[in-house]
Write a protein that holds these residues in place. Structure first.
Motif, mmCIF file in Angstrom:
data_model
loop_
_atom_site.group_PDB
_atom_site.id
_atom_site.type_symbol
_atom_site.label_atom_id
_atom_site.label_comp_id
_atom_site.label_asym_id
_atom_site.label_seq_id
_atom_site.Cartn_x
_atom_site.Cartn_y
_atom_site.Cartn_z
ATOM 1 N N TYR A 6 -64.417 127.168 53.180
ATOM 2 C CA TYR A 6 -64.481 127.774 54.515
ATOM 3 C C TYR A 6 -65.271 129.328 54.088
ATOM 4 O O TYR A 6 -64.737 129.843 53.291
ATOM 5 C CB TYR A 6 -63.069 127.987 55.456
ATOM 6 C CG TYR A 6 -62.654 126.933 55.988
ATOM 7 C CD1 TYR A 6 -63.223 126.222 56.788
ATOM 8 C CD2 TYR A 6 -61.342 126.388 55.351
ATOM 9 C CE1 TYR A 6 -62.472 125.089 57.343
ATOM 10 C CE2 TYR A 6 -60.528 125.491 55.777
ATOM 11 C CZ TYR A 6 -61.412 124.464 56.811
ATOM 12 O OH TYR A 6 -60.683 123.585 57.471
ATOM 13 N N ALA A 7 -66.119 129.774 54.869
ATOM 14 C CA ALA A 7 -66.693 131.050 54.781
ATOM 15 C C ALA A 7 -66.088 131.944 56.059
ATOM 16 O O ALA A 7 -65.912 131.255 57.016
ATOM 17 C CB ALA A 7 -68.225 130.992 55.166
ATOM 18 N N PRO A 16 -69.080 139.672 56.543
ATOM 19 C CA PRO A 16 -68.580 138.538 55.596
ATOM 20 C C PRO A 16 -67.373 139.046 54.889
ATOM 21 O O PRO A 16 -66.964 140.265 54.555
ATOM 22 C CB PRO A 16 -69.728 138.316 54.536
ATOM 23 C CG PRO A 16 -70.717 138.988 55.248
ATOM 24 C CD PRO A 16 -70.620 140.014 55.973
ATOM 25 N N LEU A 17 -66.244 138.397 54.974
ATOM 26 C CA LEU A 17 -64.760 138.728 54.522
ATOM 27 C C LEU A 17 -64.529 137.983 53.370
ATOM 28 O O LEU A 17 -63.555 138.226 52.645
ATOM 29 C CB LEU A 17 -63.861 138.539 55.720
ATOM 30 C CG LEU A 17 -63.827 139.025 56.783
ATOM 31 C CD1 LEU A 17 -62.766 138.735 57.810
ATOM 32 C CD2 LEU A 17 -64.070 140.679 56.822
ATOM 33 N N THR A 37 -57.982 132.465 48.256
ATOM 34 C CA THR A 37 -59.065 133.275 49.066
ATOM 35 C C THR A 37 -59.697 134.250 48.013
ATOM 36 O O THR A 37 -59.220 134.592 47.115
ATOM 37 C CB THR A 37 -58.542 133.942 50.019
ATOM 38 O OG1 THR A 37 -57.390 134.789 49.749
ATOM 39 C CG2 THR A 37 -58.109 133.115 51.480
ATOM 40 N N THR A 38 -61.034 134.334 48.162
ATOM 41 C CA THR A 38 -61.623 135.452 47.467
ATOM 42 C C THR A 38 -62.555 136.241 48.407
ATOM 43 O O THR A 38 -62.654 135.925 49.659
ATOM 44 C CB THR A 38 -62.879 134.506 46.754
ATOM 45 O OG1 THR A 38 -63.809 133.783 47.528
ATOM 46 C CG2 THR A 38 -62.158 133.719 45.625
ATOM 47 N N PRO A 189 -63.751 130.993 65.827
ATOM 48 C CA PRO A 189 -64.097 132.437 65.611
ATOM 49 C C PRO A 189 -63.936 132.959 64.265
ATOM 50 O O PRO A 189 -62.518 132.875 63.610
ATOM 51 C CB PRO A 189 -63.367 133.193 66.600
ATOM 52 C CG PRO A 189 -63.086 132.294 67.742
ATOM 53 C CD PRO A 189 -62.971 130.784 66.932
ATOM 54 N N GLY A 190 -64.871 133.420 63.633
ATOM 55 C CA GLY A 190 -64.772 133.845 62.207
ATOM 56 C C GLY A 190 -64.486 132.844 61.020
ATOM 57 O O GLY A 190 -64.189 133.178 59.723
ATOM 58 N N VAL A 191 -64.736 131.617 61.279
ATOM 59 C CA VAL A 191 -64.632 130.626 60.368
ATOM 60 C C VAL A 191 -65.546 129.759 60.384
ATOM 61 O O VAL A 191 -66.062 129.248 61.533
ATOM 62 C CB VAL A 191 -63.236 129.814 60.410
ATOM 63 C CG1 VAL A 191 -63.160 128.435 59.641
ATOM 64 C CG2 VAL A 191 -62.126 130.441 60.690
#
Length: 204
Positions: A6-7, A16-17, A37-38, A189-191
């Motif tokens: 997932y981005a 971008p997170l 997560t990165t 949202p956010g994914v």
């Protein structure tokens, strides 16, 4: 056992997170999801390990960031321990909630699995405890979930059924859409789902 990526981005300004590399699968007890997560530079920032029972309740949750970790599960509502890596600042918490939520797409699948709303039913209201990186401080909140419909899309391995949920915040009145196929979030949202090596698993 789907594996993918997932981005993650800020749902408001799209900054971008980072990414979440995951794998998930139904198991003897229900469903398990693990991920790491990165950040945008590719540096490791944390991990998620969530196991649900057959009814969608969180049997076991373990979240880690660089400075904090949380372990929790269902007990008198939900119970958790939040601590730093040394254990010096361990604190136990409990809330009359039904499940957990947070930044990981895993929690969207988990809540949909827990509530199982049917098309046309009024929105179901659920109380959750949220843990958000990087400090994983607990926050109790309510959400509403309604299933707006399902649509089958043809694929090489057969029809892919995508469920469209409308998720609301009763406190602010804000609502947003979440699209889930089996045990994989396609969009929220956010994914954004960037990569998937096999079809989603069906959660019965």
């Amino acid at each position: 056992m789907p594996r993918g990526r997932y981005a993650l981005h800020d749902p408001y300004d799209h900054t971008p997170l980072g990414e979440e590399h995951f794998q998930c699968a139904p198991g003897p007890t229900g469903w398990r999801y693990v991920s790491r997560t990165t950040d945008p530079a590719g540096r490791h920032t944390g991990s998620v390990d969530l196991t649900l029972d057959a009814l969608g309740r969180p049997l076991r949750l373990e979240l880690r960031t660089a400075d904090w970790q949380v372990r929790g599960g269902v007990l008198d509502g939900v119970t958790w321990v939040r601590t730093d890596p040394s254990g010096e600042h361990a604190r136990e918490g409990n809330a009359p909630a039904r499940a957990f939520t947070g930044a990981s797409p895993a929690f969207l699948v988990a809540v949909a699995r827990l509530l199982r709303p049917a098309p046309g039913e009024p929105a179901a209201r659920v109380r959750l405890v949220a843990f958000t990186p990087p400090v994983l401080a607990p926050r109790t909140l309510d959400q509403t979930w309604a299933l707006r419909g399902s649509e089958a899309h043809p694929t090489d391995s057969g029809p892919l059924v995508v469920d469209h949920y409308r998720v609301g915040d009763p406190e602010t009145g804000e609502e947003h859409s979440v699209h889930i196929a089996g045990d994989v979030v396609l969009a929220a949202p956010g994914v954004e789902l960037e990569d998937l090596d096999s079809p989603p698993s069906a959660l019965t």
